[in-house]
Structures are given as C-alpha cells and as structure tokens.
Motif scaffolding. Structure first.
Motif, PDB file in Angstrom:
ATOM      1  N   ALA A 133       0.716  -0.951  -0.127  1.00 30.52           N
ATOM      2  CA  ALA A 133       0.386  -0.060   0.014  1.00 30.52           C
ATOM      3  C   ALA A 133       0.548   1.340  -0.006  1.00 30.52           C
ATOM      4  O   ALA A 133       0.830   2.117  -0.613  1.00 30.52           O
ATOM      5  CB  ALA A 133      -0.866  -0.064   1.312  1.00 30.52           C
ATOM      6  N   ILE A 150      -4.845  -4.088 -10.121  1.00 29.30           N
ATOM      7  CA  ILE A 150      -4.211  -3.387  -9.738  1.00 29.30           C
ATOM      8  C   ILE A 150      -4.610  -3.737  -7.835  1.00 29.30           C
ATOM      9  O   ILE A 150      -6.160  -3.196  -7.952  1.00 29.30           O
ATOM     10  CB  ILE A 150      -3.791  -2.712  -9.939  1.00 29.30           C
ATOM     11  CG1 ILE A 150      -3.185  -1.850 -10.897  1.00 29.30           C
ATOM     12  CG2 ILE A 150      -3.051  -1.685  -8.612  1.00 29.30           C
ATOM     13  CD1 ILE A 150      -3.297  -0.533 -11.383  1.00 29.30           C
ATOM     14  N   ILE A 151      -4.267  -4.977  -6.839  1.00 25.93           N
ATOM     15  CA  ILE A 151      -4.579  -4.985  -5.779  1.00 25.93           C
ATOM     16  C   ILE A 151      -3.048  -4.515  -4.979  1.00 25.93           C
ATOM     17  O   ILE A 151      -2.360  -4.849  -4.594  1.00 25.93           O
ATOM     18  CB  ILE A 151      -5.242  -6.415  -5.503  1.00 25.93           C
ATOM     19  CG1 ILE A 151      -6.411  -6.518  -6.336  1.00 25.93           C
ATOM     20  CG2 ILE A 151      -5.245  -6.716  -4.454  1.00 25.93           C
ATOM     21  CD1 ILE A 151      -6.490  -8.097  -6.087  1.00 25.93           C
ATOM     22  N   ARG A 152      -3.954  -3.503  -3.631  1.00 23.87           N
ATOM     23  CA  ARG A 152      -3.482  -3.062  -2.444  1.00 23.87           C
ATOM     24  C   ARG A 152      -3.132  -4.593  -0.971  1.00 23.87           C
ATOM     25  O   ARG A 152      -4.136  -5.039  -1.124  1.00 23.87           O
ATOM     26  CB  ARG A 152      -3.360  -2.132  -2.332  1.00 23.87           C
ATOM     27  CG  ARG A 152      -3.344  -0.539  -3.098  1.00 23.87           C
ATOM     28  CD  ARG A 152      -3.761   0.377  -2.293  1.00 23.87           C
ATOM     29  NE  ARG A 152      -3.998   0.476  -1.035  1.00 23.87           N
ATOM     30  CZ  ARG A 152      -3.761   1.972  -0.431  1.00 23.87           C
ATOM     31  NH1 ARG A 152      -3.278   2.546  -1.586  1.00 23.87           N
ATOM     32  NH2 ARG A 152      -4.570   1.354   0.951  1.00 23.87           N
ATOM     33  N   ARG A 154      -2.022  -4.626   2.905  1.00 23.26           N
ATOM     34  CA  ARG A 154      -1.661  -3.329   3.582  1.00 23.26           C
ATOM     35  C   ARG A 154      -0.277  -3.473   3.699  1.00 23.26           C
ATOM     36  O   ARG A 154       0.834  -4.396   3.707  1.00 23.26           O
ATOM     37  CB  ARG A 154      -1.767  -3.924   5.259  1.00 23.26           C
ATOM     38  CG  ARG A 154      -3.433  -4.077   4.874  1.00 23.26           C
ATOM     39  CD  ARG A 154      -4.402  -3.863   6.650  1.00 23.26           C
ATOM     40  NE  ARG A 154      -5.345  -3.482   6.289  1.00 23.26           N
ATOM     41  CZ  ARG A 154      -6.951  -3.774   7.358  1.00 23.26           C
ATOM     42  NH1 ARG A 154      -6.157  -5.084   8.355  1.00 23.26           N
ATOM     43  NH2 ARG A 154      -8.168  -3.879   6.458  1.00 23.26           N
ATOM     44  N   ARG A 164      -4.363 -12.259   0.639  1.00 25.27           N
ATOM     45  CA  ARG A 164      -4.884 -11.680  -0.826  1.00 25.27           C
ATOM     46  C   ARG A 164      -4.705 -12.935  -2.327  1.00 25.27           C
ATOM     47  O   ARG A 164      -5.071 -13.424  -3.171  1.00 25.27           O
ATOM     48  CB  ARG A 164      -4.034 -10.434  -0.987  1.00 25.27           C
ATOM     49  CG  ARG A 164      -5.373  -9.511  -1.050  1.00 25.27           C
ATOM     50  CD  ARG A 164      -4.549  -7.809  -0.277  1.00 25.27           C
ATOM     51  NE  ARG A 164      -4.548  -7.726  -0.049  1.00 25.27           N
ATOM     52  CZ  ARG A 164      -6.101  -6.938   0.774  1.00 25.27           C
ATOM     53  NH1 ARG A 164      -6.738  -6.614  -0.858  1.00 25.27           N
ATOM     54  NH2 ARG A 164      -6.286  -5.906   1.169  1.00 25.27           N
ATOM     55  N   ASP A 360       0.162   8.347   5.951  1.00 26.22           N
ATOM     56  CA  ASP A 360      -1.141   8.144   7.041  1.00 26.22           C
ATOM     57  C   ASP A 360      -1.663   8.837   6.931  1.00 26.22           C
ATOM     58  O   ASP A 360      -2.589   9.729   7.713  1.00 26.22           O
ATOM     59  CB  ASP A 360      -0.702   7.230   7.820  1.00 26.22           C
ATOM     60  CG  ASP A 360       0.792   7.933   9.207  1.00 26.22           C
ATOM     61  OD1 ASP A 360       0.817   9.635   7.982  1.00 26.22           O
ATOM     62  OD2 ASP A 360       1.599   7.913   9.866  1.00 26.22           O
TER      63      ASP A 360
ATOM     64  N   LEU B  53      -7.493   9.204   0.889  1.00 25.75           N
ATOM     65  CA  LEU B  53      -6.625   8.132   2.296  1.00 25.75           C
ATOM     66  C   LEU B  53      -8.180   8.061   2.634  1.00 25.75           C
ATOM     67  O   LEU B  53      -8.078   6.716   3.294  1.00 25.75           O
ATOM     68  CB  LEU B  53      -6.417   9.867   3.168  1.00 25.75           C
ATOM     69  CG  LEU B  53      -5.897   9.008   4.003  1.00 25.75           C
ATOM     70  CD1 LEU B  53      -4.621   7.893   4.115  1.00 25.75           C
ATOM     71  CD2 LEU B  53      -4.716   9.517   5.267  1.00 25.75           C
ATOM     72  N   GLU B  60     -10.075  -1.051   2.940  1.00 25.54           N
ATOM     73  CA  GLU B  60      -9.660  -2.022   3.410  1.00 25.54           C
ATOM     74  C   GLU B  60     -10.316  -2.445   4.529  1.00 25.54           C
ATOM     75  O   GLU B  60     -10.889  -3.306   4.939  1.00 25.54           O
ATOM     76  CB  GLU B  60      -8.647  -1.254   4.712  1.00 25.54           C
ATOM     77  CG  GLU B  60      -7.412  -1.127   3.362  1.00 25.54           C
ATOM     78  CD  GLU B  60      -5.692  -0.504   3.833  1.00 25.54           C
ATOM     79  OE1 GLU B  60      -6.286  -0.419   6.115  1.00 25.54           O
ATOM     80  OE2 GLU B  60      -4.971  -0.565   3.752  1.00 25.54           O
ATOM     81  N   SER B  69     -11.076  -9.025  -1.866  1.00 24.56           N
ATOM     82  CA  SER B  69      -9.606  -7.808  -2.840  1.00 24.56           C
ATOM     83  C   SER B  69     -10.910  -7.595  -3.573  1.00 24.56           C
ATOM     84  O   SER B  69     -10.922  -7.778  -4.257  1.00 24.56           O
ATOM     85  CB  SER B  69      -8.389  -8.380  -3.050  1.00 24.56           C
ATOM     86  OG  SER B  69      -7.715  -9.637  -2.206  1.00 24.56           O
ATOM     87  N   LEU B  72      -7.653  -1.669  -6.989  1.00 24.48           N
ATOM     88  CA  LEU B  72      -8.283   0.058  -8.007  1.00 24.48           C
ATOM     89  C   LEU B  72      -8.962  -0.089  -8.724  1.00 24.48           C
ATOM     90  O   LEU B  72      -9.573   1.182  -9.248  1.00 24.48           O
ATOM     91  CB  LEU B  72      -7.164   0.318  -7.347  1.00 24.48           C
ATOM     92  CG  LEU B  72      -6.328   0.320  -6.354  1.00 24.48           C
ATOM     93  CD1 LEU B  72      -4.635   0.534  -6.415  1.00 24.48           C
ATOM     94  CD2 LEU B  72      -6.165   0.910  -4.689  1.00 24.48           C
ATOM     95  N   ASN B  73      -8.534  -0.765 -10.050  1.00 27.63           N
ATOM     96  CA  ASN B  73      -9.332  -0.516 -11.089  1.00 27.63           C
ATOM     97  C   ASN B  73     -10.501  -0.076 -11.009  1.00 27.63           C
ATOM     98  O   ASN B  73     -11.173   0.777 -12.422  1.00 27.63           O
ATOM     99  CB  ASN B  73      -8.537  -1.595 -12.388  1.00 27.63           C
ATOM    100  CG  ASN B  73      -7.592  -1.910 -12.249  1.00 27.63           C
ATOM    101  OD1 ASN B  73      -7.404  -2.137 -11.194  1.00 27.63           O
ATOM    102  ND2 ASN B  73      -6.937  -2.181 -12.782  1.00 27.63           N
TER     103      ASN B  73
END
Lengths: 398, 94
Positions: A133, A150-152, A154, A164, A360, B53, B60, B69, B72-73
């Motif tokens: 992230a 695209i997967i973030r 932590r 994930r 943050d 943010l 999350e 999951s 972002l796309n």
C-alpha cells in the motif's frame, strides 16, 4: 466542467502551503559539496538529498563524466532502440548484472521509467499486480500503464499478502508482487524473508525496488534481498542511479529469460532518449566505488544511527526503525512548516512532506543521511532540531 | 434500472444489495461529519467529503468485512455509495 477545472483541486491542496508563505520548491542557489549548498542566501547542511554514499562530488565520478562528455558528446539524442545504445550502456548493464549475480541487466533513463517499463511490460490485462500500500508513485503509475488488475496489500504485512494470494486461486501464476527495500517516506524496510516465503508458497513472481536500499543494505551493498538472504526468491530487482550512485537513471536485473523481450515490450524504454554518456560514465565509476569501499556503508549507518538516537532522545516522533531515511512525524501542517523554516534559518535543509505524499495523511520532516556527512554535520542537524523543540511544544499546546 | 441491477446481483450465498448498503453506510459513519447520514445516492466526494486516504481506509475495512480484494481499477467507476455497492456485488459473485 472545463479542461482546466482539475487544477482547482491541486490549487486547493497547495493552498495551506501558500497561506504559510511557501509558494514553490526550494532552489539550490549554489551547490558546494555533496552535503552543503546555499539556499535563500544561506549556507546550509543538506539533510534531504538521498545522496546516501555522498558520491555526487567524487573526483573519480566527475573525471569519468568529464571524459565521456568530451569524447562522446552531451547526449545520445535517441532511443536505445535506435541510435541511443552506446557500448558504455551495454557495459553498465553487464556490470550491474555481474554485481547482482544475475544473467540479465537493463538500464533505463530514470528510476521512474524503470518501474514504468518493467511493470507495464511484465503484466497486462488479465494479470494481477499485488503491491504494498505504501508503494512509490512510480509503482502506482507503472501499474496503471500495465492495464493489469491492481490490488494493494497492507504495508509490510505478509499475512495480508497471503490472504489476498489465497483469494486469487489459480490466478497467482499470473500475479506479480511488488515491494520496496526501504520505503522512501518512513525509512522502514520490507519484511522480505517472510514476503519471499509467501511468494514461494503461492507461486507468484516477486519484484523488489531497491531504490533506497542499493548501497545501503547487504554485505556487498546489493540491497535488502541480499541482506535478507532471499536473492534467489526475487525474480526482478529494480533500482535507481539517483541515490547511492549519485547520478540519474534506473535499472533492472534478473535471471528470468523474459528479460530478453523487455526491450521490445517496454514502451517507456523504447519511446524515450537513452541516458547521456556522462551519466553512464559517472554511474559506472560510482558502482566501482560502491563495490570497493564498504566503509562508506559503515559510515552511512553510523551517521544514521547517531541522528536517529539524537532525535529520539529529544523526544521527536520518528519512523519505526533507524535508517538513512529519518522521518520526523509532526502533528500538523503549521508545526511542520514552522519546523522546516526554522531548520532552514538554522542552516539545515530537510524535506517537507505533506499529504497526500505521506503514507498516513500526517506531515513529515524527512531527513536523509549521507556517508558524506561529517560527525560534526550530524551533530549540527541534531542541534537544529533541538533548537526548535519549543516550536513543537507550542504547536502541541495550541 | 436500479431494480434490475439489484436482481441481477442477488446471488445465492452472498448478502443482498440492501444488506450490503446498510452495512457500508454503518462503516461510513466514522468518516463523515456529525449530522451527515450516508445514503445510497450520497456522492463520496461532494456529499461525504472523501479524499484518497479515506477511500483507501474504507476499502480496507470493506475488504475485511466481506473477505474480498477490491482492485483499484474499479474506483474510477465509483462516484456514489450505490456505485460502490454494485461493484462489491460484482466482486462477490466473480
């Protein structure tokens, strides 16, 4: 909605800085050495330059660059695909590959382009990019260019990464995990042994960006993968010449045969001019120094530990671990700007980092330490912060 | 149009549209100003004052809540809470 409305958002984000008298970037009016410059007419110690080994004024690097510019000219004026591949570009690629014990090495015009090129060439629609992230903007931008999902996960959380990967099922074979050696804002390193273990378990590929860890970590200075003892599990290592190597440019090294196709597949590599001869020459000289002088790394770490301990002792809130990036957390933008301006007046330049660039949403005064700093300069940087403790107290009680 | 979307994503073994909407609105409460009640048609930026943010924190939380999951796309297609729920339903059945 006009073409230019989007700039209103950017202007609004900048407004808090403008209101506090900061309109533009700092200008280095005169650069005196790797650790000193003149800013706003004042002689300052540079403590925010990523110049980790202090090689920007190394006589060997300067001489190599001077010789190259005299012999080969100021620029290549072309892409690596056309007229922009000189024998020195190939030599540097080979030297980087040998340094990392890899079969393949590629050089790019910047570190940003290295990530754009590698991520967009390795993955495409239907593939998955699993990124930390807190990844650098070049990683996010490379992901976007790829068209992959695209997967973030932590930040620095191997369990979250594993969760994930598990959700992806069979798609893990089409998945590239991306992490950094040292994270640029907080100076913390990735738990790479654990991440490599997760990667092996699920059969994905792993790319590590060693931009801030090349020349900084590992017995030979190869970075976090070397330090963690997991180089065999890392499929691709990306890095930059603009930090420890004191120039500008990027690279990727790997043992994966896919590297033979990257020059044909990576648009950011193909459609930009190659690095000028002087840059390649000074980078080759710097790489030789990085290999031959491990004492620079020791000095860097001594300086980093000393500054971290000094600031910790003063009661500043710091990043999670001592590192050449020493991040000082501050409560709000008023405190950040007051401290930053106070440090400049005292004679110390650090990076002022405000949202959204921070992980943050807080504000940071980001210091980066160099092997080029003398113990006295490190003491002075600490003294600068000490002289401003009152500013922090006032902001906290306001 | 809205009803057909809800019917389309009503899948066996997954929470229905209304249930997800209720839970997401609960999760949104800590992110919005006191007195603002998140609703189906609330716009994340204009009505709920979301920034990048806050979006990432919410993503999350929702990922943990539904064990999914969220790529972002999908985010450029999300303007309202309703858009978000529709995307979540797609992810749950995929």
């Amino acid at each position: 909605m006009s073409l230019f409305d989007k700039f209103q958002q950017i202007a609004a984000a900048r407004q808090p800085l403008v209101e506090r008298g900061i309109r533009s970037n700092v200008v280095m009016e005169k650069v005196i050495s790797s650790t000193e410059a003149v800013i706003n007419g004042r002689h300052v110690i540079l403590a925010g330059t990523n110049n980790y080994l202090g090689l920007t004024f190394d006589p060997n690097c300067i001489e190599a660059a001077s010789r190259a510019v005299r012999q080969q000219g100021t620029g290549t004026t072309g892409s690596r695909m056309a007229n922009g591949s000189y024998s020195d570009h190939l030599q540097l690629e080979q030297e980087l590959a040998e340094f990392f014990g890899c079969k393949y090495g590629m050089v790019f015009s910047t570190g940003y382009i290295a990530n754009l090129a590698m991520l967009s060439a390795l993955t495409g629609p239907g593939d998955v990019l699993l990124i930390d992230a807190d990844s650098h903007a070049s990683i996010y931008d490379g992901c976007r260019l790829s068209g992959a999902e695209i997967i973030r996960f932590r930040h620095n959380d191997p369990d979250n990464l594993a969760k994930r990967l598990q959700r992806l099922g069979e798609r893990t074979s089409n998945t590239l995990i991306v992490v950094e050696g040292i994270y640029s804002m907080m100076g913390d390193r990735a738990p790479l042994a654990e991440i490599a273990g997760v990667k092996e378990k699920y059969g994905a590929c792993l790319l590590v960006d060693e931009a801030h860890s090349l020349g900084v970590l590992g017995p030979k200075g190869r970075g976090l993968a070397e330090e963690a003892g997991v180089e065999d599990s890392v499929d691709f290592i990306v890095g930059t010449f603009s930090k420890s190597l004191g120039a500008i440019g990027g690279f990727c090294v790997s043992n994966n045969p896919a590297m033979e196709m990257i020059p044909l597949a990576a648009r950011p590599y193909i459609f930009t001019a190659s690095s000028s001869p002087s840059i390649i020459a000074s980078t080759r000289a710097a790489l030789k120094i990085l290999k031959a002088r491990p004492e620079l790394r020791n000095k860097l770490w001594d300086n980093a530990q000393n500054l971290y301990q000094k600031l910790q002792g003063l009661g500043f809130r710091l990043g999670p671990e001592p590192s050449p990036v020493v991040a000082v957390r501050v409560a709000n933008i008023d405190e950040a700007i007051a401290l930053w301006k106070g440090l400049l007046e005292y004679g110390v330049y650090v990076n002022l980092v405000t949202p959204p660039a921070t992980p943050d949403g807080g504000c940071l005064l980001r210091c980066s330490v160099s092997a080029g700093h003398s113990p006295e300069q490190i003491e002075q940087i600490g003294n600068g912060f000490a002289s401003l403790k009152e500013v922090v107290r006032e902001a906290e009680t306001a | 149009m809205q009803k057909s979307v809800k019917r389309y994503y009503k899948m066996e073994g997954h929470p229905d549209y209304e249930t997800i909407l209720r839970r997401v609105c609960e999760l949104l409460v800590p992110y919005v100003e006191k007195g603002t009640a998140p609703e189906e048609d609330s716009d994340f930026v204009a009505d709920l004052n979301f920034d990048s943010l806050k979006v990432m924190k919410l993503v999350e939380q929702v990922e943990d809540e539904y064990d999914i999951s969220i790529p972002l796309n999908i985010l450029p297609d999300v303007q309202t809470v309703k858009d978000f729920i529709i995307q979540l339903q797609k992810l749950m059945v995929s």
